[in-house]
Write an enzyme that holds these catalytic residues in place. Sequence first.
Site, mmCIF file in Angstrom:
data_model
loop_
_atom_site.group_PDB
_atom_site.id
_atom_site.type_symbol
_atom_site.label_atom_id
_atom_site.label_comp_id
_atom_site.label_asym_id
_atom_site.label_seq_id
_atom_site.Cartn_x
_atom_site.Cartn_y
_atom_site.Cartn_z
ATOM 1 C CE LYS A 13 -1.987 -1.496 3.817
ATOM 2 N NZ LYS A 13 -1.035 -2.355 4.263
ATOM 3 N NE ARG A 87 -4.418 -1.128 10.150
ATOM 4 C CZ ARG A 87 -3.819 -0.803 9.676
ATOM 5 N NH1 ARG A 87 -3.839 0.730 8.560
ATOM 6 N NH2 ARG A 87 -2.666 -2.089 9.246
ATOM 7 N NE ARG A 126 8.433 -2.157 6.202
ATOM 8 C CZ ARG A 126 7.071 -1.856 6.229
ATOM 9 N NH1 ARG A 126 6.429 -2.003 5.120
ATOM 10 N NH2 ARG A 126 6.412 -2.424 7.258
ATOM 11 N NE ARG A 160 6.053 -0.147 10.400
ATOM 12 C CZ ARG A 160 5.363 -0.290 9.103
ATOM 13 N NH1 ARG A 160 5.044 0.732 8.053
ATOM 14 N NH2 ARG A 160 4.337 -0.737 10.187
ATOM 15 N NE ARG A 171 2.223 -4.625 11.834
ATOM 16 C CZ ARG A 171 3.265 -3.959 10.716
ATOM 17 N NH1 ARG A 171 4.642 -4.797 11.371
ATOM 18 N NH2 ARG A 171 3.426 -3.789 8.890
HETATM 19 P P1 AP5 Z 1 4.629 -1.597 1.683
HETATM 20 O O1 AP5 Z 1 4.362 -0.539 0.382
HETATM 21 O O2 AP5 Z 1 5.940 -0.131 2.885
HETATM 22 O O3 AP5 Z 1 3.378 -1.910 2.012
HETATM 23 P P2 AP5 Z 1 2.226 -1.674 2.812
HETATM 24 O O4 AP5 Z 1 1.559 -2.249 2.821
HETATM 25 O O5 AP5 Z 1 2.099 -0.390 3.641
HETATM 26 O O6 AP5 Z 1 2.499 -2.221 4.570
HETATM 27 P P3 AP5 Z 1 2.781 -1.325 6.241
HETATM 28 O O7 AP5 Z 1 3.556 -2.471 6.562
HETATM 29 O O8 AP5 Z 1 3.200 -0.352 6.159
HETATM 30 O O9 AP5 Z 1 1.246 -1.491 6.451
HETATM 31 P P4 AP5 Z 1 0.898 -2.164 7.595
HETATM 32 O O10 AP5 Z 1 -0.692 -1.460 7.230
HETATM 33 O O11 AP5 Z 1 0.539 -2.940 8.483
HETATM 34 O O12 AP5 Z 1 1.066 -0.946 8.921
HETATM 35 P P5 AP5 Z 1 0.530 0.883 9.118
HETATM 36 O O13 AP5 Z 1 1.747 1.659 9.004
HETATM 37 O O14 AP5 Z 1 -0.550 1.526 8.323
HETATM 38 O O15 AP5 Z 1 5.532 -2.659 1.270
HETATM 39 C C1 AP5 Z 1 6.582 -3.945 2.157
HETATM 40 C C2 AP5 Z 1 7.830 -4.188 1.754
HETATM 41 O O16 AP5 Z 1 7.559 -5.434 0.691
HETATM 42 C C3 AP5 Z 1 8.731 -3.131 1.307
HETATM 43 O O17 AP5 Z 1 9.213 -3.908 1.748
HETATM 44 C C4 AP5 Z 1 8.302 -3.307 -0.084
HETATM 45 O O18 AP5 Z 1 9.668 -2.695 -1.089
HETATM 46 C C5 AP5 Z 1 8.315 -4.305 -0.652
HETATM 47 N N1 AP5 Z 1 7.478 -4.813 -1.856
HETATM 48 C C6 AP5 Z 1 6.420 -4.081 -1.448
HETATM 49 N N2 AP5 Z 1 5.236 -4.028 -3.046
HETATM 50 C C7 AP5 Z 1 6.025 -5.276 -3.642
HETATM 51 C C8 AP5 Z 1 5.418 -5.683 -4.748
HETATM 52 N N3 AP5 Z 1 5.183 -5.898 -5.702
HETATM 53 N N4 AP5 Z 1 6.875 -6.809 -5.184
HETATM 54 C C9 AP5 Z 1 8.021 -6.965 -3.776
HETATM 55 N N5 AP5 Z 1 8.354 -6.212 -3.172
HETATM 56 C C10 AP5 Z 1 7.024 -5.322 -2.881
HETATM 57 O O19 AP5 Z 1 -0.068 0.580 10.507
HETATM 58 C C11 AP5 Z 1 0.844 -0.222 11.583
HETATM 59 C C12 AP5 Z 1 0.177 -0.079 12.978
HETATM 60 O O20 AP5 Z 1 -0.412 1.642 13.172
HETATM 61 C C13 AP5 Z 1 -0.622 -1.181 13.068
HETATM 62 O O21 AP5 Z 1 -0.143 -2.564 13.224
HETATM 63 C C14 AP5 Z 1 -1.585 -0.063 14.089
HETATM 64 O O22 AP5 Z 1 -1.321 -0.231 14.923
HETATM 65 C C15 AP5 Z 1 -1.371 1.450 14.072
HETATM 66 N N6 AP5 Z 1 -2.660 1.839 12.910
HETATM 67 C C16 AP5 Z 1 -2.495 2.461 11.148
HETATM 68 N N7 AP5 Z 1 -3.910 2.643 11.054
HETATM 69 C C17 AP5 Z 1 -4.621 1.886 11.672
HETATM 70 C C18 AP5 Z 1 -6.246 2.118 11.221
HETATM 71 N N8 AP5 Z 1 -6.798 3.185 10.112
HETATM 72 N N9 AP5 Z 1 -6.692 2.044 12.406
HETATM 73 C C19 AP5 Z 1 -5.998 1.655 13.990
HETATM 74 N N10 AP5 Z 1 -4.909 1.291 13.702
HETATM 75 C C20 AP5 Z 1 -4.224 1.930 12.653
#
Ligand code: AP5
Length: 216
Positions: A13, A87, A126, A160, A171
Site C-alpha cells: 500500500k 481498518r 524491510r 520499524r 497484524r
Molecule cells: P509496503 O509498501 O511498505 O507495504 P504496506 O502495505 O504499506 O505495509 P505496512 O507494513 O506499512 O502496512 P501496515 O498496514 O501494517 O502498517 P501501517 O503503517 O498502516 O511494502 C512492504 C515491503 O514489501 C517493502 O519492503 C516493499 O519494498 C516491498 N514491496 C512492496 N510491493 C512489492 C511488490 N509488488 N513486490 C515485491 N516487494 C514489494 O500500520 C502500522 C500500525 O499502526 C498498525 O499495526 C496499527 O497498530 C496502527 N494503525 C495504522 N492505521 C490504523 C488504523 N486505521 N486503525 C487502527 N490502527 C491503525
Amino acid sequence: MNIILLGPPGAGKGTQAARLEASRGMVQLSTGDMLRAAVAQGSPVGLQAKAVMEAGELVSDAIVSALIGERLDAIAGKGAIFDGYPRTRAQAEALDLLLTERGQKLEHVIELEVDEDALVERITGRFSCARCGAPYHDKYNLPKVDGTCDVCGSREFKRRPDDNEETVRTRLAEYRAKTAPILPYYEERGLVRRVDGMAPVEEVAAAVDAILDGAA
Ligand code: AP5
C-alpha cells in the site's frame, strides 16, 4: 479523486501510494505514518498509540478518524490516497461521513491481493533510510553502495519496531478479523477493484494506473 488502498500489512500500500503521490499529485494519507509521527513527538496521541502499535493491534477508531479528518482539511480538496485507513467497519462509516461533510466521495477501493506467507518475509526484511525515508529490503532492494542511502547518501538506517515476525503475525490476524470484513461494505456499492499484489512493483503500478484511468 479519492481512493482507498486496502490490503494486509506488507501488501504494498505504502509503495503504491508514494508512487501515486509522485506521478499524480494525489496526497497519501497513511494513518500508520501519522501515528508513528505522533509517537516520535511524544504527543498525547502518540503516548496512547505506542504500546498498541508495538503489539500489532489496532489503535482506537476515534483517534485515527480524528487524524484523517484533520488531514483532509489540510489537503483542501486534492485527491486523497487512504493508506491503512479504514481498518474497521466503524472507520469505514466515519470516512463516509468525513467525505460527505466536505462534499466529496470515494471513487475506488483497490484491494491488493497477496500471499500471507510472502508478507512475513517482505516485512521482516524491510528497512529505510533514517534521514530521507527511502525504502530498502535485505533481500530484494539493497542500497547500491553497501551501507549508503542511494537517495541522500546517509549511512544511518532504521527498522520499524513492529516489523518483527511475532508482531507481523498479530497484524495479519488483526487484518483478517477486523479489516477484510469491511470489503462487502464497499462491494455493495460496486467500488472494489482487485489487483495482484504479488506481481512486481511496476506491474502492480500499471494495474492501479489502468483502474484510475478508467482503462480496466
Ligand atoms: P509496503 O509498501 O511498505 O507495504 P504496506 O502495505 O504499506 O505495509 P505496512 O507494513 O506499512 O502496512 P501496515 O498496514 O501494517 O502498517 P501501517 O503503517 O498502516 O511494502 C512492504 C515491503 O514489501 C517493502 O519492503 C516493499 O519494498 C516491498 N514491496 C512492496 N510491493 C512489492 C511488490 N509488488 N513486490 C515485491 N516487494 C514489494 O500500520 C502500522 C500500525 O499502526 C498498525 O499495526 C496499527 O497498530 C496502527 N494503525 C495504522 N492505521 C490504523 C488504523 N486505521 N486503525 C487502527 N490502527 C491503525
